[in-house]
Write an enzyme that holds these catalytic residues in place. Structure first.
Site, PDB file in Angstrom:
ATOM      1  N   GLY A  46       0.839  -1.241   0.181  1.00  0.00           N
ATOM      2  CA  GLY A  46       0.008   0.005  -0.013  1.00  0.00           C
ATOM      3  C   GLY A  46       1.067   1.167   0.000  1.00  0.00           C
ATOM      4  O   GLY A  46       2.105   1.214   0.498  1.00  0.00           O
ATOM      5  N   GLN A  51       3.020   9.760   1.019  1.00  0.00           N
ATOM      6  CA  GLN A  51       4.158   9.280   0.928  1.00  0.00           C
ATOM      7  C   GLN A  51       5.302   9.569  -0.235  1.00  0.00           C
ATOM      8  O   GLN A  51       6.249   9.063  -0.192  1.00  0.00           O
ATOM      9  CB  GLN A  51       4.018   7.761   1.328  1.00  0.00           C
ATOM     10  CG  GLN A  51       3.602   7.351   2.449  1.00  0.00           C
ATOM     11  CD  GLN A  51       3.350   5.695   2.741  1.00  0.00           C
ATOM     12  OE1 GLN A  51       2.529   5.247   2.194  1.00  0.00           O
ATOM     13  NE2 GLN A  51       4.422   5.080   3.325  1.00  0.00           N
ATOM     14  N   CYS A  88       6.375   0.276   7.959  1.00  0.00           N
ATOM     15  CA  CYS A  88       5.810   1.266   6.992  1.00  0.00           C
ATOM     16  C   CYS A  88       7.132   1.519   6.123  1.00  0.00           C
ATOM     17  O   CYS A  88       8.243   1.638   6.560  1.00  0.00           O
ATOM     18  CB  CYS A  88       5.488   2.515   8.014  1.00  0.00           C
ATOM     19  SG  CYS A  88       5.008   4.164   6.869  1.00  0.00           S
ATOM     20  N   LEU A  89       6.807   1.884   4.826  1.00  0.00           N
ATOM     21  CA  LEU A  89       7.903   2.372   3.840  1.00  0.00           C
ATOM     22  C   LEU A  89       8.408   3.341   4.377  1.00  0.00           C
ATOM     23  O   LEU A  89       9.592   3.600   4.007  1.00  0.00           O
ATOM     24  CB  LEU A  89       7.153   2.358   2.491  1.00  0.00           C
ATOM     25  CG  LEU A  89       6.515   1.129   1.824  1.00  0.00           C
ATOM     26  CD1 LEU A  89       6.011   1.238   0.565  1.00  0.00           C
ATOM     27  CD2 LEU A  89       7.767   0.138   1.650  1.00  0.00           C
ATOM     28  N   HIS A 130      -3.756   1.596   8.016  1.00  0.00           N
ATOM     29  CA  HIS A 130      -2.650   2.185   7.937  1.00  0.00           C
ATOM     30  C   HIS A 130      -2.617   3.400   7.124  1.00  0.00           C
ATOM     31  O   HIS A 130      -1.942   4.167   7.232  1.00  0.00           O
ATOM     32  CB  HIS A 130      -1.675   1.013   7.722  1.00  0.00           C
ATOM     33  CG  HIS A 130      -0.226   1.458   7.536  1.00  0.00           C
ATOM     34  ND1 HIS A 130       0.594   1.296   8.497  1.00  0.00           N
ATOM     35  CD2 HIS A 130       0.353   2.424   6.640  1.00  0.00           C
ATOM     36  CE1 HIS A 130       1.988   1.618   8.221  1.00  0.00           C
ATOM     37  NE2 HIS A 130       1.653   2.335   6.869  1.00  0.00           N
ATOM     38  N   GLU A 131      -3.109   3.221   5.810  1.00  0.00           N
ATOM     39  CA  GLU A 131      -3.114   4.268   4.600  1.00  0.00           C
ATOM     40  C   GLU A 131      -3.974   5.203   4.995  1.00  0.00           C
ATOM     41  O   GLU A 131      -3.858   6.544   4.872  1.00  0.00           O
ATOM     42  CB  GLU A 131      -3.577   3.447   3.280  1.00  0.00           C
ATOM     43  CG  GLU A 131      -3.010   2.461   2.850  1.00  0.00           C
ATOM     44  CD  GLU A 131      -1.231   2.575   2.766  1.00  0.00           C
ATOM     45  OE1 GLU A 131      -0.942   3.656   2.830  1.00  0.00           O
ATOM     46  OE2 GLU A 131      -0.587   1.635   3.148  1.00  0.00           O
ATOM     47  N   HIS A 134      -2.151   7.650   7.229  1.00  0.00           N
ATOM     48  CA  HIS A 134      -1.231   8.423   6.383  1.00  0.00           C
ATOM     49  C   HIS A 134      -2.027   9.795   5.911  1.00  0.00           C
ATOM     50  O   HIS A 134      -1.408  10.975   5.947  1.00  0.00           O
ATOM     51  CB  HIS A 134      -0.677   7.551   5.274  1.00  0.00           C
ATOM     52  CG  HIS A 134       0.666   7.088   5.396  1.00  0.00           C
ATOM     53  ND1 HIS A 134       1.920   7.431   6.119  1.00  0.00           N
ATOM     54  CD2 HIS A 134       0.774   5.653   5.537  1.00  0.00           C
ATOM     55  CE1 HIS A 134       2.729   6.561   6.334  1.00  0.00           C
ATOM     56  NE2 HIS A 134       2.179   5.236   5.653  1.00  0.00           N
TER      57      HIS A 134
HETATM   58 ZN    ZN Z   1       2.980   3.644   6.080  1.00  0.00          ZN
END
Ligand code: ZN
Length: 177
Positions: A46, A51, A88-89, A130-131, A134
């Site tokens: 995702g 991000q 998380c990226l 999670h998204e 963000h």
């Molecule tokens: Zn994340």
């Protein structure tokens, strides 16, 4: 397809509350194509607009069974509890066991302007929550207890992410949103 640099913790764009998407046009479609490409490059499942530096309310996802783009997503119902090792990226190299609702009902719109309504469970529900965090400027760090957050911040200082935001992420075994 192009690809974006994924922003990491310390970048203020990750802390902004995003604006609703009001226009669906060719440039938005191109942005989401590039976001998919960035997400796949990073072995993620995702990726939310902030991000990649975009302060708009949408994310892309692909967890193997389903994939898509959700604009202006909203959770209208949630139920249960599920513990999952979440990463998380935008916080490369760290992960934590986080408790969140196990099932959610997500609504939003897709790239064709059609309403989307998804009953999501476990990994998919986790990913959507999670998204959406963000999109509200919330990071996993905010969900930790004080002690875990202290440890995380000290690890992040060690990794010196603030001064090297281009550090490549190493997703390892984890599948990262
Ligand atoms: Zn994340």
């Amino acid at each position: 397809m192009g690809s974006y640099e994924i922003r990491t913790v310390g970048d203020p764009v990750l802390r902004t509350v995003t604006d609703e998407v009001t226009d669906i046009d060719a440039s938005l479609v191109k942005v989401t194509d590039n976001m998919f490409s960035s997400m796949y490059d990073a072995a993620g499942i995702g990726l939310a607009a902030p991000q990649v530096g975009i302060q708009k309310r949408f994310f892309v996802y692909d967890h193997g069974e389903h994939s898509g783009v959700i604009l202006n997503p909203k959770i209208v119902e949630s139920d249960g509890e599920w513990i999952f090792e979440e990463a998380c990226l935008s916080i490369p190299g760290l992960s934590w066991e986080i408790i969140r609702p196990k099932t959610i009902h997500l609504v939003g719109i897709d790239l064709n302007g059609n309403e989307v309504s998804i009953e999501a469970d476990e990994l998919e529900a986790r990913l959507f929550q999670h998204e959406i965090d963000h999109l509200n400027g919330v990071l996993l760090l905010d969900l930790l207890d004080d002690e875990s957050r202290r440890q995380a911040l000290s690890k992040l200082r060690e990794l010196d992410l603030r001064r090297t935001p281009r550090l490549p992420s190493d997703p390892g075994e984890l599948r990262l949103p």
